[in-house]
Design a protein around this motif. Structure first.
Motif, PDB file in Angstrom:
ATOM      1  N   GLU A   1       0.825  -1.204   0.000  1.00 13.54           N
ATOM      2  CA  GLU A   1       0.000   0.000   0.000  1.00 13.54           C
ATOM      3  C   GLU A   1       0.865   1.263   0.000  1.00 13.54           C
ATOM      4  OE1 GLU A   1      -2.489  -0.398   3.364  1.00 13.54           O
ATOM      5  OE2 GLU A   1      -3.774  -1.971   2.483  1.00 13.54           O
ATOM      6  N   TRP A   2       1.983   1.213   0.735  1.00 15.57           N
ATOM      7  CA  TRP A   2       2.871   2.376   0.744  1.00 15.57           C
ATOM      8  C   TRP A   2       3.500   2.616  -0.622  1.00 15.57           C
ATOM      9  CZ3 TRP A   2       8.498   1.865   0.827  1.00 15.57           C
ATOM     10  CH2 TRP A   2       9.134   3.101   0.797  1.00 15.57           C
ATOM     11  N   LEU A   3       3.905   1.540  -1.302  1.00 13.98           N
ATOM     12  CA  LEU A   3       4.481   1.696  -2.636  1.00 13.98           C
ATOM     13  C   LEU A   3       3.450   2.262  -3.614  1.00 13.98           C
ATOM     14  CD1 LEU A   3       6.589  -1.594  -2.902  1.00 13.98           C
ATOM     15  CD2 LEU A   3       7.411   0.739  -2.480  1.00 13.98           C
ATOM     16  N   THR A   4       2.213   1.810  -3.492  1.00 15.25           N
ATOM     17  CA  THR A   4       1.152   2.349  -4.346  1.00 15.25           C
ATOM     18  C   THR A   4       0.927   3.831  -4.060  1.00 15.25           C
ATOM     19  OG1 THR A   4       0.085   0.178  -4.411  1.00 15.25           O
ATOM     20  CG2 THR A   4      -1.249   2.082  -5.018  1.00 15.25           C
ATOM     21  N   ALA A   5       0.892   4.181  -2.768  1.00 19.41           N
ATOM     22  CA  ALA A   5       0.723   5.597  -2.408  1.00 19.41           C
ATOM     23  C   ALA A   5       1.906   6.430  -2.885  1.00 19.41           C
ATOM     24  CB  ALA A   5       0.548   5.729  -0.897  1.00 19.41           C
ATOM     25  N   GLN A   6       3.096   5.857  -2.857  1.00 15.59           N
ATOM     26  CA  GLN A   6       4.269   6.580  -3.337  1.00 15.59           C
ATOM     27  C   GLN A   6       4.176   6.840  -4.843  1.00 15.59           C
ATOM     28  OE1 GLN A   6       7.992   4.476  -2.930  1.00 15.59           O
ATOM     29  NE2 GLN A   6       9.109   6.370  -2.505  1.00 15.59           N
ATOM     30  N   GLU A   7       3.719   5.838  -5.583  1.00 16.21           N
ATOM     31  CA  GLU A   7       3.545   6.030  -7.023  1.00 16.21           C
ATOM     32  C   GLU A   7       2.476   7.080  -7.311  1.00 16.21           C
ATOM     33  OE1 GLU A   7       2.665   2.222  -8.559  1.00 16.21           O
ATOM     34  OE2 GLU A   7       4.702   1.413  -8.288  1.00 16.21           O
TER      35      GLU A   7
ATOM     36  N   ARG B   1      -4.184  17.993  -5.084  1.00 18.18           N
ATOM     37  CA  ARG B   1      -4.109  16.537  -5.166  1.00 18.18           C
ATOM     38  C   ARG B   1      -2.730  16.034  -4.758  1.00 18.18           C
ATOM     39  NH1 ARG B   1      -7.231  15.187 -10.920  1.00 18.18           N
ATOM     40  NH2 ARG B   1      -9.249  16.115 -10.334  1.00 18.18           N
ATOM     41  N   HIS B   2      -1.696  16.770  -5.106  1.00 18.38           N
ATOM     42  CA  HIS B   2      -0.354  16.338  -4.705  1.00 18.38           C
ATOM     43  C   HIS B   2      -0.188  16.412  -3.197  1.00 18.38           C
ATOM     44  CE1 HIS B   2       3.929  17.219  -3.750  1.00 18.38           C
ATOM     45  NE2 HIS B   2       4.075  16.113  -4.438  1.00 18.38           N
ATOM     46  N   ARG B   3      -0.713  17.445  -2.563  1.00 17.91           N
ATOM     47  CA  ARG B   3      -0.611  17.530  -1.107  1.00 17.91           C
ATOM     48  C   ARG B   3      -1.348  16.369  -0.444  1.00 17.91           C
ATOM     49  NH1 ARG B   3      -1.361  23.124  -2.206  1.00 17.91           N
ATOM     50  NH2 ARG B   3      -3.601  22.890  -1.824  1.00 17.91           N
ATOM     51  N   ALA B   4      -2.533  16.064  -0.943  1.00 15.84           N
ATOM     52  CA  ALA B   4      -3.279  14.946  -0.363  1.00 15.84           C
ATOM     53  C   ALA B   4      -2.558  13.625  -0.596  1.00 15.84           C
ATOM     54  CB  ALA B   4      -4.683  14.898  -0.965  1.00 15.84           C
ATOM     55  N   ALA B   5      -1.989  13.437  -1.789  1.00 19.66           N
ATOM     56  CA  ALA B   5      -1.262  12.198  -2.070  1.00 19.66           C
ATOM     57  C   ALA B   5      -0.009  12.087  -1.211  1.00 19.66           C
ATOM     58  CB  ALA B   5      -0.900  12.136  -3.558  1.00 19.66           C
ATOM     59  N   ALA B   6       0.670  13.209  -0.976  1.00 24.20           N
ATOM     60  CA  ALA B   6       1.861  13.181  -0.119  1.00 24.20           C
ATOM     61  C   ALA B   6       1.489  12.826   1.316  1.00 24.20           C
ATOM     62  CB  ALA B   6       2.563  14.531  -0.163  1.00 24.20           C
ATOM     63  N   GLN B   7       0.374  13.327   1.811  1.00 25.98           N
ATOM     64  CA  GLN B   7      -0.066  12.976   3.161  1.00 25.98           C
ATOM     65  C   GLN B   7      -0.430  11.499   3.250  1.00 25.98           C
ATOM     66  OE1 GLN B   7      -3.262  15.658   4.098  1.00 25.98           O
ATOM     67  NE2 GLN B   7      -1.918  17.458   4.260  1.00 25.98           N
ATOM     68  N   ARG B   8      -1.108  10.976   2.228  1.00 27.61           N
ATOM     69  CA  ARG B   8      -1.440   9.548   2.228  1.00 27.61           C
ATOM     70  C   ARG B   8      -0.173   8.691   2.164  1.00 27.61           C
ATOM     71  NH1 ARG B   8      -5.425  11.335  -1.450  1.00 27.61           N
ATOM     72  NH2 ARG B   8      -4.144  10.583  -3.186  1.00 27.61           N
ATOM     73  N   GLU B   9       0.801   9.136   1.377  1.00 26.92           N
ATOM     74  CA  GLU B   9       2.050   8.380   1.283  1.00 26.92           C
ATOM     75  C   GLU B   9       2.787   8.368   2.608  1.00 26.92           C
ATOM     76  OE1 GLU B   9       6.327   7.864   0.836  1.00 26.92           O
ATOM     77  OE2 GLU B   9       5.329   9.786   1.189  1.00 26.92           O
ATOM     78  N   GLN B  10       2.808   9.491   3.316  1.00 26.13           N
ATOM     79  CA  GLN B  10       3.467   9.562   4.621  1.00 26.13           C
ATOM     80  C   GLN B  10       2.767   8.675   5.638  1.00 26.13           C
ATOM     81  OE1 GLN B  10       6.258  11.038   5.139  1.00 26.13           O
ATOM     82  NE2 GLN B  10       6.427  10.814   7.352  1.00 26.13           N
ATOM     83  N   ALA B  11       1.443   8.712   5.649  1.00 23.15           N
ATOM     84  CA  ALA B  11       0.699   7.858   6.584  1.00 23.15           C
ATOM     85  C   ALA B  11       0.907   6.385   6.263  1.00 23.15           C
ATOM     86  CB  ALA B  11      -0.790   8.214   6.529  1.00 23.15           C
ATOM     87  N   ALA B  12       0.920   6.029   4.970  1.00 28.67           N
ATOM     88  CA  ALA B  12       1.157   4.635   4.596  1.00 28.67           C
ATOM     89  C   ALA B  12       2.561   4.184   4.975  1.00 28.67           C
ATOM     90  CB  ALA B  12       0.930   4.464   3.092  1.00 28.67           C
ATOM     91  N   TRP B  13       3.538   5.080   4.862  1.00 27.77           N
ATOM     92  CA  TRP B  13       4.909   4.729   5.242  1.00 27.77           C
ATOM     93  C   TRP B  13       5.003   4.473   6.742  1.00 27.77           C
ATOM     94  CZ3 TRP B  13       8.403   7.436   8.403  1.00 27.77           C
ATOM     95  CH2 TRP B  13       9.689   6.906   8.407  1.00 27.77           C
ATOM     96  N   GLN B  14       4.375   5.310   7.547  1.00 23.64           N
ATOM     97  CA  GLN B  14       4.397   5.096   8.990  1.00 23.64           C
ATOM     98  C   GLN B  14       3.713   3.780   9.367  1.00 23.64           C
ATOM     99  OE1 GLN B  14       2.692   8.582  10.769  1.00 23.64           O
ATOM    100  NE2 GLN B  14       4.427   9.911  10.251  1.00 23.64           N
ATOM    101  N   THR B  15       2.592   3.487   8.712  1.00 25.29           N
ATOM    102  CA  THR B  15       1.901   2.227   8.987  1.00 25.29           C
ATOM    103  C   THR B  15       2.761   1.031   8.610  1.00 25.29           C
ATOM    104  OG1 THR B  15      -0.236   3.312   8.602  1.00 25.29           O
ATOM    105  CG2 THR B  15      -0.192   0.914   8.520  1.00 25.29           C
ATOM    106  N   ALA B  16       3.437   1.110   7.470  1.00 22.10           N
ATOM    107  CA  ALA B  16       4.312   0.016   7.051  1.00 22.10           C
ATOM    108  C   ALA B  16       5.481  -0.164   8.007  1.00 22.10           C
ATOM    109  CB  ALA B  16       4.818   0.272   5.635  1.00 22.10           C
ATOM    110  N   GLU B  17       6.059   0.941   8.503  1.00 23.61           N
ATOM    111  CA  GLU B  17       7.168   0.843   9.441  1.00 23.61           C
ATOM    112  C   GLU B  17       6.716   0.198  10.752  1.00 23.61           C
ATOM    113  OE1 GLU B  17      10.498   1.716   9.360  1.00 23.61           O
ATOM    114  OE2 GLU B  17      10.180   1.746   7.199  1.00 23.61           O
ATOM    115  N   LEU B  18       5.562   0.596  11.265  1.00 26.21           N
ATOM    116  CA  LEU B  18       5.061   0.006  12.505  1.00 26.21           C
ATOM    117  C   LEU B  18       4.750  -1.477  12.330  1.00 26.21           C
ATOM    118  CD1 LEU B  18       2.695   2.853  13.781  1.00 26.21           C
ATOM    119  CD2 LEU B  18       4.960   2.257  14.636  1.00 26.21           C
TER     120      LEU B  18
END
Length: 277
Positions: free
Chosen positions: A94-100, A195-212
């Protein structure tokens, strides 16, 4: 009264002898404890330790129960670790998808910003003169509506924004097409930036979830390994501290000519230097 004394007095010497024997035995034991305390203490400690130490059958049974409990706990933790690993892999995907998606939104914003810069430079030039007739105004309105519908079809503007353009809510269809295109491109650029700001926030949240999730999975794997491979604890025997009091210490003879005997402890290395390379 004479009868009572006459019956008790003959037994007094025997009782006195018994008490003297008991006192002698007690004095001997106390003297032995004072002279040789370590011998009696070690024998007593050994006997108490042997009595308190469980038998081999009890130790084997306790070890078998502990092994069963440890294996059962390790199996439960291993199952939880496998589920946590699957969750971590899903979170990473999910984080990789959000990053893309964030990268695509950034590229779209950059393209919209480039269009705005190009049209801003074009609008700075003198606009071509056209006849101000109803037909010209109708052509401008049709061009604006067609450009807005194309932008909405490309998902550059929302349906509400398209409705505002078609209804003339904040838009002047009579303006020159260059000006209208510049305003439309600015609207698209603002949408892409949001849209870029929202996508960046989703990517950051997905990265934190993946790390945890990855940290939780690793912790469970370590716990399962520790449960299957426990560290052997040193066995300590039962001991009695200070049973016979503090041991006698012998002091060195002090003289005026001989210096005081001292011993310095070597410094203890700390930090990374304490670990052998």
């Amino acid at each position: 009264m004479q009868t009572v004394f006459s019956s008790v007095l003959p037994d007094m010497p025997a009782a006195a002898v018994i008490w003297l024997v008991l006192l002698a035995v007690a004095a001997t034991v106390v003297a032995a404890l004072i002279v040789r305390p370590s011998r009696f203490r070690s024998e007593l400690v050994d006997r108490i330790s042997d009595a308190a130490r469980p038998s081999s059958i009890e130790r084997a049974e306790r070890a078998r129960v502990r092994d069963q409990e440890r294996i059962r706990y390790a199996d439960e933790v291993a199952v939880a670790a496998s589920r946590a690993t699957a969750t971590a892999e899903r979170s990473r995907a999910e984080w990789l998808t959000a990053q893309e998606e964030a990268e695509a939104a950034w590229q779209a914003y950059q393209a919209a910003e480039e269009d705005v810069r190009r049209l801003t430079a074009a609008a700075a030039l003198p606009l071509p003169r056209t006849a101000r007739t109803p037909a010209e105004y109708a052509d401008r309105e049709r061009w604006l509506h067609r450009a807005a519908m194309d932008a909405q079809w490309r998902d550059e503007i929302t349906v509400r924004q398209l409705s505002d353009i078609l209804g003339g809510n904040g838009w002047d269809p009579s303006r020159h097409p260059v000006e209208q295109e510049l305003l439309l491109r600015r609207l698209v650029r603002d949408n892409m930036a949001a849209r870029h700001r929202a996508a960046a926030q989703r990517e950051q949240a997905a990265w934190q979830t993946a790390e945890l999730a990855a940290a939780a999975a690793q912790s469970l794997r370590d716990e399962a390994f520790a449960a299957l491979h426990p560290v052997a604890e040193p066995q300590t025997e039962l001991s009695i501290v200070g049973f016979a009091g503090p041991e006698a210490t012998r002091e060195l003879p002090t003289g005026t000519a001989s210096p005081e005997v001292t011993r310095e402890l070597p410094p203890v290395a700390r930090g990374r230097a304490a670990v052998a390379a």
